[in-house]
Design a protein around this motif. Structure first.
Motif: not given
Length: 147
Positions: A91-102, A112-116
């Motif tokens: 996966i190519h993330w919008k922020e360049g790497k997987i954002p932290e999530h819980k 939808i919000d974070h995956c390009e």
């Protein structure tokens, strides 16, 4: 050379890491890949960019009804995200790497919000551009997981 590459990816596709429930292995990843193959074939997945969208989710759910009508479909976000456990998908993330999530598995909204977009490695993507190779890989999935 195309034969060796096809064999390599056939072996990868019959060795998928799959979760399960009550001793039954999930068909989510094989059905997800069939949906991607159909998107490539029909031209709505291009440039090795697999978007998290309603079009691919709809095809995924149609394949679930076709190949596993007795089961409740696994939510689309699960194979989309967990396919990152396979060496040929990421996966190519919008922020360049997987954002932290819980959560262990991010929700559909999170994706939808974070995956390009998601993508296959270059070798598999190239192979899937050839209709005969794509059909051979499709048949490998169907014969190994869905018959």
């Amino acid at each position: 050379m195309m034969g060796l590459k096809t064999s390599y990816y056939k072996n990868m596709l019959i060795s998928l890491k799959r979760g399960g429930y009550k001793g039954v292995l999930s068909k989510a990843k094989p059905l997800f890949y069939l949906a991607i193959f159909k998107g490539i074939e029909e031209g709505w997945i291009m440039g090795n960019k697999i978007k998290y969208d309603k079009q691919i989710e709809k095809v995924y759910l149609e394949f679930y009804k076709m190949y596993d009508p007795q089961s409740k479909p696994a939510p689309f976000f699960k194979p989309f995200y967990h396919s990152t456990g396979e060496s040929f998908y990421d996966i190519h993330w919008k922020e360049g790497k997987i954002p932290e999530h819980k959560w262990h598995t991010p929700s559909g909204k999170f994706l939808i919000d974070h995956c390009e977009y998601a993508y296959f490695d270059d070798g598999l993507w190239e192979l899937l551009q050839d209709p005969e190779s794509r059909e051979e890989l499709r048949n490998t999935i169907i014969n190994h997981y869905l018959r």
